[in-house]
Design a protein around this motif. Sequence first.
Motif, PDB file in Angstrom:
ATOM      1  N   TYR A  79       1.042  -8.897  -8.607  1.00  0.00           N
ATOM      2  CA  TYR A  79       1.743  -7.897  -8.302  1.00  0.00           C
ATOM      3  C   TYR A  79       2.592  -8.323  -6.793  1.00  0.00           C
ATOM      4  N   ARG A  82       5.146 -10.751  -7.698  1.00  0.00           N
ATOM      5  CA  ARG A  82       6.180  -9.989  -8.408  1.00  0.00           C
ATOM      6  C   ARG A  82       7.110  -9.344  -7.085  1.00  0.00           C
ATOM      7  N   LEU A  83       6.364  -8.836  -6.142  1.00  0.00           N
ATOM      8  CA  LEU A  83       6.990  -8.342  -4.926  1.00  0.00           C
ATOM      9  C   LEU A  83       7.801  -9.230  -4.068  1.00  0.00           C
ATOM     10  N   ARG A  86      11.042 -10.718  -6.355  1.00  0.00           N
ATOM     11  CA  ARG A  86      12.013  -9.562  -6.215  1.00  0.00           C
ATOM     12  C   ARG A  86      12.558  -9.387  -4.979  1.00  0.00           C
ATOM     13  N   ASP A 131       1.138  -1.178  -3.405  1.00  0.00           N
ATOM     14  CA  ASP A 131       1.983  -1.740  -4.526  1.00  0.00           C
ATOM     15  C   ASP A 131       3.378  -0.963  -4.803  1.00  0.00           C
ATOM     16  N   PRO A 132       4.207  -1.142  -3.765  1.00  0.00           N
ATOM     17  CA  PRO A 132       5.736  -0.351  -3.746  1.00  0.00           C
ATOM     18  C   PRO A 132       6.527  -0.936  -4.533  1.00  0.00           C
ATOM     19  N   ASP A 133       7.354  -0.257  -4.991  1.00  0.00           N
ATOM     20  CA  ASP A 133       8.482  -0.825  -5.712  1.00  0.00           C
ATOM     21  C   ASP A 133       9.149  -1.750  -4.868  1.00  0.00           C
ATOM     22  N   PRO A 134       9.688  -2.883  -5.588  1.00  0.00           N
ATOM     23  CA  PRO A 134      10.269  -3.892  -4.643  1.00  0.00           C
ATOM     24  C   PRO A 134      11.849  -3.292  -4.022  1.00  0.00           C
ATOM     25  N   GLU A 135      12.317  -2.716  -4.904  1.00  0.00           N
ATOM     26  CA  GLU A 135      13.603  -2.149  -4.268  1.00  0.00           C
ATOM     27  C   GLU A 135      13.527  -1.207  -3.010  1.00  0.00           C
ATOM     28  N   TRP A 136      12.364  -0.557  -3.041  1.00  0.00           N
ATOM     29  CA  TRP A 136      11.966   0.152  -1.902  1.00  0.00           C
ATOM     30  C   TRP A 136      11.560  -0.348  -0.812  1.00  0.00           C
TER      31      TRP A 136
END
Length: 145
Positions: A79, A82-83, A86, A131-136
């Motif tokens: 994760y 991924r962050l 992204r 684990d925030p959304d990468p866009e956020w």
Amino acid sequence: MRRAWILPILLALCGSAVATGLVLEENTGAATALLLVFLVSAGVHSPLLFPKSIGALEAQRRSAVDGRPVVFWRPGCTYCIRLRIRLGRSARQLYRVNIWRDPAGAAAVRTANAGNETVPTVVVAGRPHTDPDPEWAREQLSPAV
């Protein structure tokens, strides 16, 4: 710093040895594919993907001054990878804390996550987000930085 390179070097060497064995058996396609998998894995686990981390206390101090988010991470975390991927080049604006190297960072993550060391944990304006959304996370970065 040398310790951070042990796993990537071992992955590259093992991949090279297995690929050499496959080439000697005249199976070059499988050798190429397997070597590529080992090298990508070595790159993902290397300090190249997660450059220099700082201590949690220093990251929190700097964040209080300039408002940049702090990301708590650990090596091998899919994760976290991924962050980082992204976010791309904008990830340079974050302060990174490796919880496996910084006990204060691990304690901060446990405090934010009910005793669990769940990463990535992104702290923005003193508020943790697990684990925030990468866009956020990209939206939280200051355009002036």
